[in-house]
Design a protein around this motif. Structure first.
Motif, PDB file in Angstrom:
ATOM      1  N   TYR A 139     -27.364  37.628  19.053  1.00 46.22           N
ATOM      2  CA  TYR A 139     -27.549  37.855  20.475  1.00 46.22           C
ATOM      3  C   TYR A 139     -26.438  37.108  21.198  1.00 46.22           C
ATOM      4  N   ARG A 140     -26.253  37.432  22.461  1.00 48.44           N
ATOM      5  CA  ARG A 140     -25.273  36.698  23.256  1.00 48.44           C
ATOM      6  C   ARG A 140     -25.764  36.536  24.675  1.00 48.44           C
ATOM      7  N   GLU A 176     -15.073  40.880  28.522  1.00 49.91           N
ATOM      8  CA  GLU A 176     -16.516  40.952  28.770  1.00 49.91           C
ATOM      9  C   GLU A 176     -17.357  40.593  27.549  1.00 49.91           C
ATOM     10  N   ASP A 177     -16.717  40.389  26.412  1.00 50.41           N
ATOM     11  CA  ASP A 177     -17.433  39.890  25.235  1.00 50.41           C
ATOM     12  C   ASP A 177     -17.598  38.373  25.267  1.00 50.41           C
ATOM     13  N   THR A 178     -16.978  37.733  26.233  1.00 44.98           N
ATOM     14  CA  THR A 178     -17.096  36.291  26.365  1.00 44.98           C
ATOM     15  C   THR A 178     -18.540  35.892  26.611  1.00 44.98           C
ATOM     16  N   ALA A 179     -19.052  35.017  25.754  1.00 47.04           N
ATOM     17  CA  ALA A 179     -20.447  34.604  25.848  1.00 47.04           C
ATOM     18  C   ALA A 179     -20.716  33.540  24.789  1.00 47.04           C
ATOM     19  N   ILE A 180     -21.896  32.964  24.878  1.00 45.04           N
ATOM     20  CA  ILE A 180     -22.394  32.153  23.772  1.00 45.04           C
ATOM     21  C   ILE A 180     -23.153  33.100  22.848  1.00 45.04           C
ATOM     22  N   TYR A 181     -22.805  33.077  21.587  1.00 42.73           N
ATOM     23  CA  TYR A 181     -23.430  33.952  20.603  1.00 42.73           C
ATOM     24  C   TYR A 181     -24.449  33.147  19.792  1.00 42.73           C
ATOM     25  N   TYR A 182     -25.634  33.704  19.693  1.00 42.88           N
ATOM     26  CA  TYR A 182     -26.731  33.043  18.998  1.00 42.88           C
ATOM     27  C   TYR A 182     -27.155  33.848  17.772  1.00 42.88           C
ATOM     28  N   TYR A 241     -36.546  32.669  14.826  1.00 44.44           N
ATOM     29  CA  TYR A 241     -35.779  31.437  14.808  1.00 44.44           C
ATOM     30  C   TYR A 241     -34.406  31.670  15.413  1.00 44.44           C
ATOM     31  N   TRP A 242     -33.882  30.625  16.057  1.00 46.38           N
ATOM     32  CA  TRP A 242     -32.586  30.709  16.727  1.00 46.38           C
ATOM     33  C   TRP A 242     -31.653  29.627  16.227  1.00 46.38           C
ATOM     34  N   GLY A 243     -30.369  29.990  16.113  1.00 50.74           N
ATOM     35  CA  GLY A 243     -29.341  29.014  15.825  1.00 50.74           C
ATOM     36  C   GLY A 243     -28.903  28.323  17.101  1.00 50.74           C
ATOM     37  N   GLN A 244     -27.933  27.436  16.972  1.00 49.27           N
ATOM     38  CA  GLN A 244     -27.543  26.575  18.086  1.00 49.27           C
ATOM     39  C   GLN A 244     -26.607  27.248  19.060  1.00 49.27           C
ATOM     40  N   GLY A 245     -26.051  28.395  18.722  1.00 47.42           N
ATOM     41  CA  GLY A 245     -25.125  29.071  19.627  1.00 47.42           C
ATOM     42  C   GLY A 245     -23.692  28.649  19.383  1.00 47.42           C
ATOM     43  N   THR A 246     -22.789  29.613  19.483  1.00 46.91           N
ATOM     44  CA  THR A 246     -21.364  29.330  19.339  1.00 46.91           C
ATOM     45  C   THR A 246     -20.614  30.096  20.420  1.00 46.91           C
ATOM     46  N   GLN A 247     -19.691  29.427  21.063  1.00 44.70           N
ATOM     47  CA  GLN A 247     -18.970  30.022  22.195  1.00 44.70           C
ATOM     48  C   GLN A 247     -17.855  30.933  21.694  1.00 44.70           C
ATOM     49  N   VAL A 248     -17.802  32.114  22.246  1.00 47.99           N
ATOM     50  CA  VAL A 248     -16.686  33.044  22.028  1.00 47.99           C
ATOM     51  C   VAL A 248     -16.065  33.316  23.384  1.00 47.99           C
TER      52      VAL A 248
END
Length: 114
Positions: free
Chosen positions: A36-37, A87-93, A103-110
């Motif tokens: 997800y983002r 427009e793909d810029t986001a935090i990706y989870y 369950y969710w991961g911590q997120g990574t910035q793209v």
């Protein structure tokens, strides 16, 4: 289930990037793995998901550009992102689903920017 995401960072428009997410813990119970983002000021949205059997679902905005895959032996899900747009810029989870839990991961910035 614990999720550890890697990848992400700054990439130029038109470029490519690959995200990885490794699951640990009660991995035998995992069915769906996905990404997800969330962009600033927007709601979190599904990017792509893949079942244990390999059935995939993509958001319309990424179809033909992103590819999700998983290695069940390594309990890892990947997101190959090509032809990236600003427009793909986001935090990706990273996300996983079992029969009873999510369950969710911590997120990574793209960040896609020139």
């Amino acid at each position: 289930v614990q999720l550890q995401a890697s990848g992400g960072g700054l990439v130029q428009p038109g470029g490519s990037q690959r995200l990885s997410c490794a699951a640990s813990g009660s991995v035998f119970s995992i069915n769906v793995m996905g990404w997800y983002r969330q962009a600033p000021g927007k709601q979190r949205e599904l990017v792509a998901r893949i079942t244990r059997g390999g059935t995939t679902t993509y958001a319309d905005s990424v179809k033909g550009r992103f590819t999700i895959s998983r290695d069940n032996a390594k309990n890892t899900v990947y997101l190959q992102m090509n032809s990236l747009k600003p427009e793909d810029t986001a935090i990706y989870y990273c996300n996983t689903e079992t029969r009873t839990s999510e369950y969710w991961g911590q997120g990574t910035q793209v960040t896609v920017s020139s």
